[in-house]
Structure formats: C-alpha cells, structure tokens
Design a protein around this motif. Structure first.
Motif, PDB file in Angstrom:
ATOM      1  N   VAL A 166       0.872  -1.178   0.000  1.00  9.72           N
ATOM      2  CA  VAL A 166       0.000   0.000   0.000  1.00  9.72           C
ATOM      3  C   VAL A 166       0.903   1.221   0.000  1.00  9.72           C
ATOM      4  O   VAL A 166       1.588   1.493   0.988  1.00  9.72           O
ATOM      5  CB  VAL A 166      -0.927   0.006   1.238  1.00  9.72           C
ATOM      6  N   ALA A 167       0.914   1.950  -1.103  1.00  9.92           N
ATOM      7  CA  ALA A 167       1.829   3.081  -1.257  1.00  9.92           C
ATOM      8  C   ALA A 167       1.109   4.397  -0.989  1.00  9.92           C
ATOM      9  O   ALA A 167       0.211   4.789  -1.747  1.00  9.92           O
ATOM     10  CB  ALA A 167       2.423   3.080  -2.660  1.00  9.92           C
ATOM     11  N   LEU A 168       1.490   5.055   0.106  1.00 12.76           N
ATOM     12  CA  LEU A 168       0.920   6.360   0.429  1.00 12.76           C
ATOM     13  C   LEU A 168       1.736   7.464  -0.237  1.00 12.76           C
ATOM     14  O   LEU A 168       2.923   7.285  -0.511  1.00 12.76           O
ATOM     15  CB  LEU A 168       0.888   6.583   1.942  1.00 12.76           C
ATOM     16  N   ARG A 169       1.108   8.589  -0.480  1.00  6.58           N
ATOM     17  CA  ARG A 169       1.781   9.732  -1.090  1.00  6.58           C
ATOM     18  C   ARG A 169       1.895  10.859  -0.068  1.00  6.58           C
ATOM     19  O   ARG A 169       1.313  10.808   1.012  1.00  6.58           O
ATOM     20  CB  ARG A 169       0.974  10.224  -2.286  1.00  6.58           C
ATOM     21  N   THR A 170       2.631  11.886  -0.434  1.00  7.16           N
ATOM     22  CA  THR A 170       2.678  13.083   0.395  1.00  7.16           C
ATOM     23  C   THR A 170       1.308  13.751   0.354  1.00  7.16           C
ATOM     24  O   THR A 170       0.798  14.036  -0.733  1.00  7.16           O
ATOM     25  CB  THR A 170       3.735  14.068  -0.128  1.00  7.16           C
ATOM     26  N   PRO A 171       0.673  13.996   1.498  1.00 11.23           N
ATOM     27  CA  PRO A 171      -0.673  14.580   1.496  1.00 11.23           C
ATOM     28  C   PRO A 171      -0.679  15.972   0.869  1.00 11.23           C
ATOM     29  O   PRO A 171       0.249  16.758   1.089  1.00 11.23           O
ATOM     30  CB  PRO A 171      -1.037  14.652   2.984  1.00 11.23           C
ATOM     31  N   PRO A 172      -1.701  16.302   0.094  1.00 11.78           N
ATOM     32  CA  PRO A 172      -1.804  17.649  -0.478  1.00 11.78           C
ATOM     33  C   PRO A 172      -1.931  18.700   0.623  1.00 11.78           C
ATOM     34  O   PRO A 172      -2.496  18.440   1.690  1.00 11.78           O
ATOM     35  CB  PRO A 172      -3.079  17.573  -1.326  1.00 11.78           C
TER      36      PRO A 172
END
Length: 282
Positions: A166-172
């Motif tokens: 599960v790859a999370l991103r930098t939150p906007p």
C-alpha cells in the motif's frame, strides 16, 4: 469526493489508499494476511495501518465509535499489538515475540493483528523470523509492516514480495489545512500557512499550528534562501540551521529521555519503600 468517515477520517489525503483498504474490509476475497505500508515521512503509514486494523475488527467496517474501533486506535485492543522500535533496530528476540503473539487465536476481535512501525529497522535475523511467519501464516492473523520506502535495502525483497503493498503519497497541502481546521479548530489562515510550511508532514503541520516558537523557527528556515547573498551569509545560515535542528531534536527527545530515566530509576529501586528495601539497606 466526500471525505471518508469513521476511522478513515484519520487518513489524510489518501483517497486511493482508503478506497483500497475499505474494499479489503468489505470483501474477504480482497483480503490478505500480509501488508506493507510505504510512503514518505509524514504521509501517515502507521495511521493508515491502525485505521485498517480498526476497520477489520469493527462489526461495521470502521464506524469509529464502537468499542473495537476506539480500543484499536487507542492502542489498547487485546488482539492488536503495535511494535514501535525504541532503538536503532528491531532484534531477533522482538521478532520471535511477534511470531509467538501472531500464533494466538483472537481473544476478542475477528483477527489477531501485528503492526510493525519502521519495519525497515529489522535486523537480518529478525527479518528471517518474520519471513517464516509470513510464509506460514497462522489462521486469522494479519501482519502489517510500515516502512518509509520501497528501496531494496529497507525491507528485504523476500518479505516485500509476499506482502500486498500500500503506497501512500505526500498529502496535499489543502487536505492538511482542512483537517487542521475541522479537527483541531485552527484558524483557516494559520492552517493554510502551517500546511504549506510543513513539507507535506501532517504531524509537523499540527505542531506549527499549535506552537508559536515552532512557527518562528520554521519561518527562519524558509527565509534562508533570501539571505544567501555572500559566502559569509551562507556560513551564518548554515550555523543557524544546525542550531535550529539541534533545538528541534532536543525538544522531540526530551519527553522520551525523561521516561527512559524514570524507568531506569524504577528498575534500580530509586525511591522504593517497604520492608524489603529496609532490610536490604541494613
């Protein structure tokens, strides 16, 4: 898209991840026993893992109000064990304890769950013990590993290949600002500045919104490029950055150091009372 409700409201700016995890909760065919949560610092890897654990234990898929949800998120659920490294690495003894706990049947919830934060810190022996557990998973057990990236040196490929990633991103920035306003009651203008200055790190944004000294220190760092007009200015800026980093590190570790000191004093019997202590002192 409407904001996720219940336990999922804790997972900021990760709509795709939330949709994937909710699907796994709703459909047993989409479920697997080993997960690897990755993403940059501040993206909420362990937050997502805890929310997922709560949703799996919850009869209603993570409503956020039931006993299962509340105890999982508070870290007190009997069938959810969270491992947070307190040193530079996770050793083989800790890993073997994980394996032992994972082999238990759930006592209260639907699953026996293990969440390992900073799983990239596992020693080779610890990783081998965890690998064996993942290869031969006990029934009704879910293992969630959290690591900062997918670099081969972080988590062994033998483990990574057996996990659902599960790859999370930098939150906007907008998502971080919204949660500061709605959940923490921060003024919208301050929330917008804190979110923008946080570099996509939710915890840092919350600290900036709450702590004026932290805001001043962060602003000084952000203003550094404006000061770089000569070699002397560059050297002064570098000295300021080192000092700022030292202060931030000392503030972050002060509470931990105090707790470790108290624990050591207790183990040595400092401040103890009672007949045994009196007898030993004679």
């Amino acid at each position: 898209m409407s904001a996720p409700q219940g336990v999922w409201s804790q997972v900021i700016g990760q709509e795709t991840v939330v949709a994937e995890l909710r699907a796994a909760v709703a459909d047993p065919a989409a479920m697997t026993h080993a997960w690897l949560f990755t993403g940059p610092p501040g993206s909420g890897r362990s937050v997502a893992a805890r929310a997922f654990a709560a949703a799996l234990q919850c009869p209603d898929g993570g409503d956020g109000t039931c006993h299962a949800c509340r105890t999982v998120l508070a870290g007190t659920h009997a069938d959810v064990k969270v491992i947070v490294p307190d040193g530079l690495s996770i050793g083989v003894l800790e890993a073997r304890e994980l394996v032992r706990v994972a082999g238990r049947s759930p006592s209260q919830g639907r699953w026996q769950m293990i969440i390992v934060e900073d799983a990239d810190r596992m020693s080779e022996a610890a990783a081998n013990a965890v690998l064996k557990m993942i290869e031969e998973p006990p029934p009704r057990t879910v293992v969630m590993l959290c690591a900062p990236s997918l670099h081969p040196d972080d988590v062994p490929v033998t483990i990574r290949s057996r996990c659902r990633v599960v790859a999370l991103r930098t939150p906007p920035v907008a998502a971080i600002a919204d949660v500061l306003v709605s959940r923490d009651g921060v003024d919208p203008a301050l929330a917008a500045w804190s979110a923008a200055a946080s570099g996509g790190h939710v915890g840092r944004a919350r600290r900036l919104a709450r702590d004026e000294d932290a805001r001043l220190a962060r602003k000084a760092v952000l203003d550094v490029p404006l000061r770089l007009v000569s070699l002397a200015a560059c050297l002064d800026a570098a000295d300021d950055l080192v000092g700022s980093a030292k202060e931030e590190t000392e503030a972050a570790t002060e509470a931990l150091d105090g707790a470790e000191t108290d624990a050591l004093k207790t183990s040595l019997g400092v401040g103890a009372r009672g007949p045994g202590v009196v007898a030993a002192s004679r």
